[in-house]
Design a protein around this motif. Structure first.
Motif, PDB file in Angstrom:
ATOM      1  N   ARG A  48     -32.207 -70.309  80.555  1.00 29.54           N
ATOM      2  CA  ARG A  48     -31.154 -71.080  81.227  1.00 29.54           C
ATOM      3  C   ARG A  48     -30.131 -70.152  81.886  1.00 29.54           C
ATOM      4  O   ARG A  48     -29.617 -70.454  82.969  1.00 29.54           O
ATOM      5  N   ARG A  72     -41.178 -77.297  75.077  1.00 30.72           N
ATOM      6  CA  ARG A  72     -39.867 -77.692  75.600  1.00 30.72           C
ATOM      7  C   ARG A  72     -39.732 -77.376  77.082  1.00 30.72           C
ATOM      8  O   ARG A  72     -39.167 -78.166  77.852  1.00 30.72           O
ATOM      9  N   ALA A  76     -39.619 -80.544  80.041  1.00 30.61           N
ATOM     10  CA  ALA A  76     -38.297 -80.791  80.596  1.00 30.61           C
ATOM     11  C   ALA A  76     -38.400 -81.565  81.907  1.00 30.61           C
ATOM     12  O   ALA A  76     -39.474 -81.691  82.498  1.00 30.61           O
ATOM     13  N   GLU A  77     -37.267 -82.074  82.362  1.00 26.11           N
ATOM     14  CA  GLU A  77     -37.234 -82.805  83.632  1.00 26.11           C
ATOM     15  C   GLU A  77     -37.643 -81.885  84.778  1.00 26.11           C
ATOM     16  O   GLU A  77     -37.301 -80.696  84.781  1.00 26.11           O
ATOM     17  N   GLY A  79     -37.676 -79.641  87.884  1.00 28.60           N
ATOM     18  CA  GLY A  79     -36.572 -78.904  88.464  1.00 28.60           C
ATOM     19  C   GLY A  79     -35.716 -78.190  87.442  1.00 28.60           C
ATOM     20  O   GLY A  79     -34.879 -77.362  87.809  1.00 28.60           O
ATOM     21  N   SER A  80     -35.905 -78.505  86.162  1.00 23.35           N
ATOM     22  CA  SER A  80     -35.150 -77.814  85.117  1.00 23.35           C
ATOM     23  C   SER A  80     -35.639 -76.379  84.998  1.00 23.35           C
ATOM     24  O   SER A  80     -36.800 -76.088  85.302  1.00 23.35           O
ATOM     25  N   PRO A  81     -34.757 -75.463  84.530  1.00 29.74           N
ATOM     26  CA  PRO A  81     -35.189 -74.067  84.364  1.00 29.74           C
ATOM     27  C   PRO A  81     -36.402 -73.968  83.439  1.00 29.74           C
ATOM     28  O   PRO A  81     -36.402 -74.521  82.344  1.00 29.74           O
ATOM     29  N   THR A  83     -39.590 -75.136  83.972  1.00 26.33           N
ATOM     30  CA  THR A  83     -40.711 -76.066  84.120  1.00 26.33           C
ATOM     31  C   THR A  83     -41.865 -75.441  84.897  1.00 26.33           C
ATOM     32  O   THR A  83     -43.030 -75.742  84.633  1.00 26.33           O
TER      33      THR A  83
END
Length: 237
Positions: A48, A72, A76-77, A79-81, A83
């Motif tokens: 992150r 995890r 994640a959604e 575009g999240s760091p 993915t």
């Protein structure tokens, strides 16, 4: 004057200081910017905070283990760091089940401990190439004497068109879409057959494909076997 590009940042996650030290020294010598973490929780925080270009991840970590880190990140959604972060797993020889699970969860590749630095560097380069390819599927895939036109669905070897059955083409297209990445037996069976067949059936189709696209089917240069795990198509040009 053109500014030099920033070095690619690699996050090394391992709870053994000697391995982290070895990787830091070896990868830094190749021009990579190295970030380190000793457990899964620290790894997630570094991802992150530092947005690495690639993750080298040990599975046997204290606290949050390597498999949970992958779960995890990939869960994640969009575009999240993390993915789409390329992940190369470090695995012990006895941990084949964990290695397969890591690949099924979304790891890009694995390197078995003890490992050679040349092999790890090659896997890193392949994973980074695959990340770039994912940004937009190329209409034509080329690797050595193999060409796959994904728009016209034409496969050629050494300039001559090769006729594939619909299932053979679906299998080859899946391998092309993930060229350079290890695909587990389970993933291939789920994607191509909906999980409704077994590994022996997959092996028959791999053998048929090799007969059609390999110069020497018994010594394949395109479709490579990852023993006990699955298959990998050699990365394209």
């Amino acid at each position: 004057m053109t500014q030099p590009s920033a070095p690619l940042r690699v996050l090394v996650v391992d709870d053994e200081p000697p391995i982290r030290r070895f990787l830091r020294t070896s990868l830094s010598a190749q021009g990579y910017d190295i970030v380190e973490a000793e457990d899964g929780d620290a790894a997630l925080k570094e991802i992150r905070r530092r947005a690495p270009d690639l993750l080298v991840l040990d599975l046997g970590l204290p606290g949050i283990d390597g498999l949970e880190v992958i779960r995890r990140l990939r869960g994640a959604e969009p575009g999240s760091p993390g993915t789409a972060l390329p992940i190369i797993v470090l695995s012990s020889r006895v941990d084949e089940a964990g290695k397969v699970e890591a690949l099924d969860l979304g790891a890009d590749d694995y390197v078995t401990k003890p490992f050679g630095m040349d092999e790890l560097l090659a896997r890193i380069r392949a994973a980074l190439r695959h990340r770039l390819q994912r940004q937009g599927e190329r209409p034509v895939f080329r690797s050595g004497d193999l060409t796959v036109d994904l728009v016209r669905r034409i496969v050629t070897v050494r300039g001559a068109e090769v006729k594939l059955s619909p299932r053979e083409y679906d299998l080859l297209r899946l391998l092309v879409a993930h060229a350079g990445k290890v695909l587990t037996h389970r993933m291939i069976l789920n994607e191509v057959w909906g999980g409704e067949t077994d590994i022996q059936y997959l092996r028959i189709y791999i053998r048929q494909l090799r007969q059609k696209i390999e110069a020497e089917p018994d010594r394949p240069q395109h479709i490579l076997t990852e023993t006990g795990v699955g298959y990998r198509l050699r990365a394209g040009e």
